[in-house]
Write a protein that holds these residues in place. Structure first.
Motif, mmCIF file in Angstrom:
data_model
loop_
_atom_site.group_PDB
_atom_site.id
_atom_site.type_symbol
_atom_site.label_atom_id
_atom_site.label_comp_id
_atom_site.label_asym_id
_atom_site.label_seq_id
_atom_site.Cartn_x
_atom_site.Cartn_y
_atom_site.Cartn_z
ATOM 1 N N PRO A 151 47.784 44.312 43.035
ATOM 2 C CA PRO A 151 47.927 45.156 41.858
ATOM 3 C C PRO A 151 48.581 44.402 40.797
ATOM 4 O O PRO A 151 49.472 43.432 40.994
ATOM 5 C CB PRO A 151 48.617 46.282 42.275
ATOM 6 C CG PRO A 151 49.477 45.984 43.512
ATOM 7 C CD PRO A 151 48.725 44.826 44.252
ATOM 8 N N PRO A 152 48.415 44.834 39.654
ATOM 9 C CA PRO A 152 49.086 44.420 38.395
ATOM 10 C C PRO A 152 50.552 44.555 38.733
ATOM 11 O O PRO A 152 51.070 45.844 39.424
ATOM 12 C CB PRO A 152 48.434 44.684 37.357
ATOM 13 C CG PRO A 152 48.015 46.039 37.512
ATOM 14 C CD PRO A 152 47.518 45.927 39.012
ATOM 15 N N GLU A 153 51.713 43.728 38.031
ATOM 16 C CA GLU A 153 52.926 44.219 38.073
ATOM 17 C C GLU A 153 53.179 45.615 37.226
ATOM 18 O O GLU A 153 52.282 45.697 36.126
ATOM 19 C CB GLU A 153 53.903 43.276 37.641
ATOM 20 C CG GLU A 153 54.111 42.092 38.517
ATOM 21 C CD GLU A 153 55.030 42.319 39.580
ATOM 22 O OE1 GLU A 153 55.416 43.625 39.841
ATOM 23 O OE2 GLU A 153 55.384 41.393 40.364
ATOM 24 N N PRO A 154 53.795 46.443 37.543
ATOM 25 C CA PRO A 154 54.122 47.823 36.791
ATOM 26 C C PRO A 154 54.981 47.308 35.399
ATOM 27 O O PRO A 154 56.151 47.681 35.448
ATOM 28 C CB PRO A 154 55.058 48.840 37.655
ATOM 29 C CG PRO A 154 55.697 47.809 38.665
ATOM 30 C CD PRO A 154 54.879 46.467 38.694
ATOM 31 N N THR A 155 54.227 47.028 34.641
ATOM 32 C CA THR A 155 54.538 46.869 33.150
ATOM 33 C C THR A 155 54.088 47.545 32.117
ATOM 34 O O THR A 155 52.852 48.198 32.421
ATOM 35 C CB THR A 155 54.804 45.306 32.738
ATOM 36 O OG1 THR A 155 53.423 45.065 32.783
ATOM 37 C CG2 THR A 155 55.403 44.231 33.952
ATOM 38 N N LYS A 156 54.524 47.701 30.982
ATOM 39 C CA LYS A 156 53.736 48.210 29.811
ATOM 40 C C LYS A 156 52.377 47.694 29.579
ATOM 41 O O LYS A 156 51.419 48.278 29.072
ATOM 42 C CB LYS A 156 54.719 48.296 28.500
ATOM 43 C CG LYS A 156 55.707 49.335 28.601
ATOM 44 C CD LYS A 156 56.218 49.510 27.159
ATOM 45 C CE LYS A 156 57.850 49.798 27.312
ATOM 46 N NZ LYS A 156 58.423 49.702 25.913
ATOM 47 N N ASP A 157 52.554 46.342 29.458
ATOM 48 C CA ASP A 157 51.212 45.768 29.108
ATOM 49 C C ASP A 157 50.462 45.325 30.409
ATOM 50 O O ASP A 157 51.006 44.801 31.536
ATOM 51 C CB ASP A 157 51.567 44.511 28.472
ATOM 52 C CG ASP A 157 52.149 44.619 27.133
ATOM 53 O OD1 ASP A 157 51.902 45.560 26.363
ATOM 54 O OD2 ASP A 157 53.271 44.059 26.892
ATOM 55 N N PRO A 158 48.983 45.492 30.508
ATOM 56 C CA PRO A 158 48.142 45.094 31.549
ATOM 57 C C PRO A 158 48.261 43.481 31.610
ATOM 58 O O PRO A 158 48.664 42.860 30.570
ATOM 59 C CB PRO A 158 46.780 45.584 31.213
ATOM 60 C CG PRO A 158 46.823 45.871 29.606
ATOM 61 C CD PRO A 158 48.233 46.128 29.221
ATOM 62 N N PRO A 159 47.757 43.109 32.631
ATOM 63 C CA PRO A 159 47.731 41.455 32.735
ATOM 64 C C PRO A 159 46.744 40.952 31.497
ATOM 65 O O PRO A 159 45.989 41.543 31.220
ATOM 66 C CB PRO A 159 46.920 41.186 34.133
ATOM 67 C CG PRO A 159 47.254 42.517 34.945
ATOM 68 C CD PRO A 159 47.483 43.712 33.899
ATOM 69 N N SER A 160 47.080 40.021 31.060
ATOM 70 C CA SER A 160 46.174 39.339 30.243
ATOM 71 C C SER A 160 45.334 38.425 30.571
ATOM 72 O O SER A 160 45.518 37.159 31.351
ATOM 73 C CB SER A 160 47.211 38.175 28.986
ATOM 74 O OG SER A 160 47.850 37.276 30.004
ATOM 75 N N VAL A 161 44.062 38.804 30.789
ATOM 76 C CA VAL A 161 42.966 38.284 31.254
ATOM 77 C C VAL A 161 41.982 37.804 30.268
ATOM 78 O O VAL A 161 41.689 38.658 29.396
ATOM 79 C CB VAL A 161 42.360 39.326 32.490
ATOM 80 C CG1 VAL A 161 40.924 38.499 32.802
ATOM 81 C CG2 VAL A 161 43.562 39.304 33.476
ATOM 82 N N ASP A 162 41.697 36.453 30.440
ATOM 83 C CA ASP A 162 40.625 36.102 29.246
ATOM 84 C C ASP A 162 39.302 35.744 29.809
ATOM 85 O O ASP A 162 39.026 35.904 31.214
ATOM 86 C CB ASP A 162 41.264 34.888 28.623
ATOM 87 C CG ASP A 162 41.412 33.710 29.384
ATOM 88 O OD1 ASP A 162 40.819 33.548 30.395
ATOM 89 O OD2 ASP A 162 42.488 32.946 28.895
ATOM 90 N N HIS A 163 38.202 35.348 29.200
ATOM 91 C CA HIS A 163 36.900 35.188 29.574
ATOM 92 C C HIS A 163 36.939 33.942 30.787
ATOM 93 O O HIS A 163 36.354 33.995 31.703
ATOM 94 C CB HIS A 163 36.126 34.715 28.539
ATOM 95 C CG HIS A 163 34.676 34.533 28.702
ATOM 96 N ND1 HIS A 163 33.852 35.229 29.438
ATOM 97 C CD2 HIS A 163 34.030 33.267 29.171
ATOM 98 C CE1 HIS A 163 32.643 34.596 29.677
ATOM 99 N NE2 HIS A 163 32.665 33.350 29.590
ATOM 100 N N ARG A 164 37.559 32.971 30.464
ATOM 101 C CA ARG A 164 37.685 31.866 31.532
ATOM 102 C C ARG A 164 38.291 32.355 32.734
ATOM 103 O O ARG A 164 38.009 32.034 33.940
ATOM 104 C CB ARG A 164 38.710 30.841 30.960
ATOM 105 C CG ARG A 164 38.966 29.596 31.922
ATOM 106 C CD ARG A 164 39.512 28.589 31.269
ATOM 107 N NE ARG A 164 38.916 27.274 31.731
ATOM 108 C CZ ARG A 164 38.378 26.410 30.640
ATOM 109 N NH1 ARG A 164 38.636 26.622 29.483
ATOM 110 N NH2 ARG A 164 37.833 25.436 31.251
ATOM 111 N N ASP A 165 39.418 33.257 32.912
ATOM 112 C CA ASP A 165 39.599 33.808 34.140
ATOM 113 C C ASP A 165 38.669 34.468 34.895
ATOM 114 O O ASP A 165 38.502 34.357 36.363
ATOM 115 C CB ASP A 165 41.047 34.840 33.925
ATOM 116 C CG ASP A 165 42.086 34.218 33.390
ATOM 117 O OD1 ASP A 165 42.367 33.042 33.528
ATOM 118 O OD2 ASP A 165 42.774 34.972 32.647
ATOM 119 N N LEU A 166 37.844 35.198 34.215
ATOM 120 C CA LEU A 166 36.730 36.029 34.789
ATOM 121 C C LEU A 166 35.565 35.134 35.237
ATOM 122 O O LEU A 166 34.878 35.470 36.239
ATOM 123 C CB LEU A 166 36.318 37.290 33.779
ATOM 124 C CG LEU A 166 37.149 37.962 33.419
ATOM 125 C CD1 LEU A 166 36.580 39.103 32.274
ATOM 126 C CD2 LEU A 166 37.582 38.950 34.725
#
Length: 200
Positions: A129-144
């Motif tokens: 799971p993502p770390e519990p922070t205010k902001d969701p993980p920064s995922v870009d097109h290249r990651d996907l």
């Protein structure tokens, strides 16, 4: 068996449900270091069930996604049945649920290869799971589109303990005959890249 389910069982039944050796092995599969390849997964509204978290059966689709993504992207698997020289059939699947995730979280799926046979591949899988922070993980097109490998800095955005672990076995067959066939060398090389040193 899911850790939260074990806590609900009486102590005498709990000890029968899982041995210390099983717990040790399963525990080692809950860490990033056990995996070589990672792919962010965007959960969908329809993935949630009436309890407000991703339904158990959906985790299998996440695992199927990372396996086939890696095989297509890094092993050259062809997915057009009329022209594909081989087809992979999942012959066994298993999931252990530790903690839930829910939409709109973006967890990361993880893949390792445990064993490469003549026509079969044994995988270990996890979802972090993502770390519990205010902001969701920064995922870009290249990651996907490419995913990323162990050691990538983006792994720091995800919890160090998997919320789900699992395993799966693929058997590859000739689509014309339906009989198991040997894995091509380039395909095997891509798989061996994800074997942990202790497994090679």
């Amino acid at each position: 068996m899911a850790s939260w389910v074990l806590r609900l069982l009486p102590k005498n039944i709990r000890s029968l449900a899982t041995s210390p050796e099983q717990q040790r092995v399963e525990g080692s599969h809950r860490h990033h270091e056990a995996y070589g390849y990672f792919l962010p997964i965007q959960t969908r509204w329809q993935d949630n069930d009436q309890y407000g978290h991703v339904n158990n059966v959906v985790y299998y689709s996440y695992f199927d996604t990372i396996i086939n993504h890696y095989l297509i992207r890094y092993c050259g698997l062809k997915t057009s049945l009329p022209t594909s020289p081989m087809v992979g059939f999942i012959v066994t699947n298993q999931c252990t649920f530790h903690t839930p995730v829910s939409f709109p979280q973006v967890p990361v799926a993880a893949l390792a290869v445990e064993k490469v046979g003549h026509s079969s591949v044994h995988y270990h899988l996890a979802l972090f799971p993502p770390e519990p922070t205010k902001d969701p993980p920064s995922v870009d097109h290249r990651d996907l589109s490419d995913g990323f490998f162990f050691g990538h800095p983006k792994l720091g955005q995800f919890n160090a303990l998997a919320c789900t672990t699992g395993s799966s076995v693929h058997v590859f067959v000739n689509p014309a005959t339906g009989k198991p066939m040997g894995l091509p060398e380039h395909f095997r090389r891509g798989l061996l890249r994800l074997m942990r040193p202790a497994s090679v």
